[in-house]
Design an enzyme around this catalytic site. Structure first.
Site, PDB file in Angstrom:
ATOM      1  CD  GLN A 166      32.855 -33.335 -17.343  1.00 14.99           C
ATOM      2  OE1 GLN A 166      32.331 -33.536 -16.255  1.00 14.99           O
ATOM      3  NE2 GLN A 166      33.471 -34.290 -18.006  1.00 14.99           N
ATOM      4  CD  GLU A 208      39.174 -33.803 -19.416  1.00 12.18           C
ATOM      5  OE1 GLU A 208      38.674 -33.637 -20.534  1.00 12.18           O
ATOM      6  OE2 GLU A 208      38.844 -34.727 -18.657  1.00 12.18           O
ATOM      7  CE  LYS A 338      36.145 -40.899 -18.528  1.00 15.40           C
ATOM      8  NZ  LYS A 338      35.141 -40.229 -17.663  1.00 15.40           N
ATOM      9  NE  ARG A 367      38.274 -40.779 -15.550  1.00 20.91           N
ATOM     10  CZ  ARG A 367      37.438 -41.424 -14.734  1.00 20.91           C
ATOM     11  NH1 ARG A 367      37.549 -42.734 -14.601  1.00 20.91           N
ATOM     12  NH2 ARG A 367      36.481 -40.800 -14.084  1.00 20.91           N
ATOM     13  CB  SER A 368      39.477 -34.486 -15.380  1.00 24.70           C
ATOM     14  OG  SER A 368      39.058 -35.196 -14.234  1.00 24.70           O
TER      15      SER A 368
HETATM   16  P1  PGA Z   1      36.633 -37.329 -15.450  1.00 24.27           P
HETATM   17  O1  PGA Z   1      36.034 -36.587 -16.714  1.00 24.27           O
HETATM   18  O2  PGA Z   1      37.940 -37.903 -15.820  1.00 24.27           O
HETATM   19  O3  PGA Z   1      36.726 -36.205 -14.444  1.00 24.27           O
HETATM   20  O4  PGA Z   1      35.624 -38.374 -15.055  1.00 24.27           O
HETATM   21  C1  PGA Z   1      36.163 -37.017 -18.029  1.00 24.27           C
HETATM   22  C2  PGA Z   1      34.800 -37.261 -18.657  1.00 24.27           C
HETATM   23  O5  PGA Z   1      33.746 -37.054 -18.023  1.00 24.27           O
HETATM   24  O6  PGA Z   1      34.731 -37.723 -19.789  1.00 24.27           O
HETATM   25 ZN    ZN Z   2      32.286 -37.859 -19.538  1.00 25.37          ZN
END
Ligand code: PGA
Ligand code: ZN
Length: 429
Positions: A166, A208, A338, A367-368
């Site tokens: 990712q 992001e 988070k 978050r994304s």
């Molecule tokens: P997400 O990604 O906010 O889409 O979960 C952020 C991450 O994986 O750290």
């Molecule tokens: Zn992550």
């Protein structure tokens, strides 16, 4: 003692143009505050429930009118005119009112918007900056500004899946936030020029803000990051290190990791991660194994603990029960925090204290799907986050947090936290 006079909410849009929840808390003292909640895309299975309307004719089912209505009616009616002394009183009422294990009745998005807007209103009532109020809530002294880990390249769910992993993030080994951001700008612009030349790709960005060309392999993503650091005039590993969000739950199926056309067993995946940490200056590996692959996390930690942080995001979901289990089985040594994965400030604070007591490292994360709200910066400072992960330095929903960190740094003169995995390592600060 504080007392809510009114809670009201609004459906607003996040950085992907999807609905999310904003709440306003008005206290009897006349102080009031508003807060907005973010939303993920590569979400963990154990995350608290984000309540969506499910009406396909409106925002493809993603509307948040029910969550908004829950704040305006059920939550407002239950919480107003009740005196409280601490955030945990208020959050306890929210959890009891919802009364489901994953907050699916009222929605974690509704609960968190109330939890944060109330904290912000109480901070104003106390005449304190929000970061100080967060520090008091966690019973912690203000120690440092968290060290930034900043998205350079993106793949996975945030970039149409052109690579399995990712994010490749850079970690500038700077002494201040101010200096770290200036170093990041140099690397980001150099990387943009490099990918234009190499992949003929214009400056297109993932969710992001990371650059997201069509990398031929994961290896190319890591090598291009190191090349960009070097081309910007920095020494990889000495002036700028790397962090990787492998987000491996997203490419794990039937007991195999589908990486670059290969189907790796857990042992082979661990060997692959070890190989990357030996050849690239990676100081942190997030979700190196899948959230269902519990049995192999301890092996991952044992094999890699001297080299890099073993951090759980989807694996732990900021969930105190999962974190306790991971501490007991020595399955990680770092928590990605988070707050919307769990749904209230109090539960997120419990998750953070468990991690801290176990000697783990904490990365506070956006978050994304984000909003222009900046509470994350105050929370990361107040709760003593070691790292903060916000995304790239290109979009206002990210920059709102970076700019707030710059302001907190200027106001407090707090040092920047160590970039390294433990305070005893050779990090700055
Ligand atoms: P997400 O990604 O906010 O889409 O979960 C952020 C991450 O994986 O750290
Ligand atoms: Zn992550």
């Amino acid at each position: 003692m504080s007392m809510i006079k009114q809670l009201r909410a609004l459906e607003i849009l996040d950085s992907r143009g999807r609905p999310t929840v904003q709440a306003t808390c008005v206290l009897h003292s006349g102080y009031m505050a508003t807060a907005s909640v973010p939303s993920g895309a590569s979400t963990g299975a154990a995350e608290a429930w984000e309540l969506r309307d499910g009406n396909p004719a409106r925002y493809r089912g993603l509307g948040c009118r029910r969550a908004v209505e829950n704040i305006n009616t059920t939550i407002n009616d239950a919480l107003k005119d009740r005196p409280f002394n601490h955030q945990h009183d208020l959050d306890g009422w929210l959890v009891a009112l919802d009364a489901t294990p994953n907050k699916s009745r009222l929605g974690a998005n509704a609960l968190l918007a109330v939890s944060i807007s109330t904290a912000r209103a109480v901070a104003a009532e106390r005449g304190l900056p929000l970061y100080q109020h967060f520090a008091d809530m966690a019973n912690l002294p203000l120690r440092h500004i968290p060290h930034p880990t900043i998205n350079l390249f993106s793949g996975g769910k945030h970039a149409g899946g052109q690579t399995a992993i990712q994010d490749v993030l850079i970690v500038p080994i700077a002494a201040t936030m101010d200096e770290a951001l200036a170093m990041t700008y140099a690397v980001y612009q150099t990387a943009a020029a490099l990918i234009l030349q190499k992949y003929n790709m214009r400056l297109l960005r993932a969710d992001e803000g990371g650059l997201a060309p069509d990398f031929p392999s994961t290896e190319a993503m890591l090598q291009d990051a190191v090349d960009s650091i070097q081309a910007a005039g920095y020494v990889p590993g000495q002036q700028i290190a790397l962090a990787v969000d492998v987000a491996s739950s997203q490419f794990y199926a039937d007991g195999r990791y589908q990486l670059d056309g290969r189907h790796l067993t857990s042992a082979e995946m661990i060997a692959q991660l070890m190989d990357w940490t030996q050849r690239y200056p990676v100081i942190s590996l997030e979700d190196g194994l899948a959230e269902e692959d519990w049995a192999n996390w301890s092996a991952l930690r044992t094999r890699l603990t001297d080299k890099t942080l073993i951090m759980g995001d989807d694996f732990l979901c900021t969930n105190p029960t999962r974190i306790r289990r991971a501490i007991a089985s020595e399955a990680a040594n770092a928590l990605l925090l988070k707050v919307n994965q769990i749904g209230t400030l109090t539960e997120a604070n419990e998750a953070a204290s468990l991690a801290r007591q176990a000697g783990w490292h904490i990365t506070v994360s956006a978050r994304s799907g984000e909003t222009e709200d900046n509470w994350l910066a105050d929370l990361a400072v107040g709760w003593g986050g070691d790292h903060i992960k916000i995304g790239s330095i290109t979009q206002s929903e990210r920059l709102a947090k970076y700019n707030r960190l710059l302001a907190i740094e200027a106001d407090t003169h707090l040092p920047l936290a160590s970039y390294a995995k433990r305070q005893t390592d050779d990090g700055v600060g």
